[in-house]
Scaffold this motif. Structure first.
Motif, PDB file in Angstrom:
ATOM      1  N   PRO A   1       0.826  -1.212   0.000  1.00 43.06           N
ATOM      2  CA  PRO A   1       0.000   0.000   0.000  1.00 43.06           C
ATOM      3  C   PRO A   1       0.863   1.266   0.000  1.00 43.06           C
ATOM      4  CG  PRO A   1      -0.755  -1.559   1.677  1.00 43.06           C
ATOM      5  CD  PRO A   1       0.538  -2.075   1.155  1.00 43.06           C
TER       6      PRO A   1
ATOM      7  N   ASP B   1       0.296   3.953   1.447  1.00 43.84           N
ATOM      8  CA  ASP B   1       0.320   4.584   2.775  1.00 43.84           C
ATOM      9  C   ASP B   1       0.941   3.684   3.848  1.00 43.84           C
ATOM     10  OD1 ASP B   1      -1.838   2.868   2.564  1.00 43.84           O
ATOM     11  OD2 ASP B   1      -3.248   4.195   3.586  1.00 43.84           O
ATOM     12  N   THR B   2       1.789   2.752   3.415  1.00 44.51           N
ATOM     13  CA  THR B   2       2.535   1.918   4.355  1.00 44.51           C
ATOM     14  C   THR B   2       3.389   2.796   5.254  1.00 44.51           C
ATOM     15  OG1 THR B   2       2.589   0.008   2.886  1.00 44.51           O
ATOM     16  CG2 THR B   2       4.368   0.167   4.509  1.00 44.51           C
TER      17      THR B   2
ATOM     18  N   SER C   1       2.649  -0.748   9.587  1.00 46.46           N
ATOM     19  CA  SER C   1       1.260  -0.576   9.190  1.00 46.46           C
ATOM     20  C   SER C   1       1.145  -0.801   7.684  1.00 46.46           C
ATOM     21  CB  SER C   1       0.780   0.836   9.553  1.00 46.46           C
ATOM     22  OG  SER C   1      -0.512   1.067   9.043  1.00 46.46           O
TER      23      SER C   1
ATOM     24  N   PRO D   1      -1.959  -0.936   5.576  1.00 43.79           N
ATOM     25  CA  PRO D   1      -3.418  -0.814   5.480  1.00 43.79           C
ATOM     26  C   PRO D   1      -3.988  -1.548   4.266  1.00 43.79           C
ATOM     27  CG  PRO D   1      -2.376   1.348   5.733  1.00 43.79           C
ATOM     28  CD  PRO D   1      -1.295   0.355   5.525  1.00 43.79           C
ATOM     29  N   GLY D   2      -5.072  -2.262   4.519  1.00 44.15           N
ATOM     30  CA  GLY D   2      -5.779  -2.926   3.436  1.00 44.15           C
ATOM     31  C   GLY D   2      -5.297  -4.332   3.111  1.00 44.15           C
ATOM     32  N   LEU D   3      -4.173  -4.740   3.668  1.00 45.02           N
ATOM     33  CA  LEU D   3      -3.697  -6.100   3.393  1.00 45.02           C
ATOM     34  C   LEU D   3      -4.274  -7.070   4.411  1.00 45.02           C
ATOM     35  CD1 LEU D   3       0.114  -5.942   2.480  1.00 45.02           C
ATOM     36  CD2 LEU D   3      -1.830  -6.254   0.980  1.00 45.02           C
ATOM     37  N   ASP D   4      -4.541  -8.280   3.935  1.00 44.57           N
ATOM     38  CA  ASP D   4      -4.957  -9.363   4.809  1.00 44.57           C
ATOM     39  C   ASP D   4      -3.883  -9.554   5.888  1.00 44.57           C
ATOM     40  OD1 ASP D   4      -6.424 -12.090   5.283  1.00 44.57           O
ATOM     41  OD2 ASP D   4      -4.288 -12.597   5.007  1.00 44.57           O
ATOM     42  N   ARG D   5      -4.310  -9.743   7.134  1.00 49.65           N
ATOM     43  CA  ARG D   5      -3.370  -9.802   8.264  1.00 49.65           C
ATOM     44  C   ARG D   5      -2.337 -10.921   8.107  1.00 49.65           C
ATOM     45  NH1 ARG D   5      -2.576  -6.772  12.378  1.00 49.65           N
ATOM     46  NH2 ARG D   5      -1.617  -7.586  14.245  1.00 49.65           N
TER      47      ARG D   5
END
Length: 141
Positions: free
Chosen positions: A76, A78-79, A104, A106-110
């Motif tokens: 992402p 915004d990493t 961080s 954001p938006g990635l599967d954990r």
């Protein structure tokens, strides 16, 4: 271990923790101040731990991008990586540092994000330089 060096740089410090540091090309040019917690006066200068935290954070994002390319995952835009670097006396004598990275993605599967962080930790030059010498914590935000 041999390293095929693709880039090198040089920086010079004068005056120690209450001095000045500058890269040979002038891109980095900072006043240094010793934190009060380490017996200094504090002040508006940076300190080596801040410089290390900034470098490790930026480098780890590069490693995340390299790991993402290997794993065919888009990182992402915004990493963020925040590094907290600590310094203090070691039980064996002298001083040591610790590093804790909070990542961080954001938006990635954990699960995918955790695999990405673990892979990046094997790629990152700062992680490789500190491995076995510095306690490094990794937290996925």
């Amino acid at each position: 271990m041999a390293v095929d060096v693709k880039y090198s740089t040089k920086a010079t410090a004068t005056g120690g923790r209450d001095g000045h540091a500058r890269s040979e090309d002038g891109a980095l040019d900072v006043k240094l101040s010793t934190p009060k917690e380490l017996g200094g006066a504090g002040g508006d200068g940076a300190n080596p731990e801040q410089l290390f935290a900034a470098g490790y954070s930026a480098c780890f994002i590069g490693a995340l991008k390299a790991a993402g390319a290997q794993m065919k995952l888009k990182i992402p835009a915004d990493t963020q990586v925040s590094a907290t670097v600590g310094i203090g006396p070691r039980s064996e004598g002298g001083f040591g540092i610790t590093a804790n990275l909070v990542v961080s993605l954001p938006g990635l599967d954990r699960d995918e994000a955790q695999k990405l962080v673990d892979t990046a930790h094997q790629i990152c030059p700062y992680s490789n330089a500190t491995r076995g010498n510095v306690d490094v914590g990794l937290t996925l935000a």
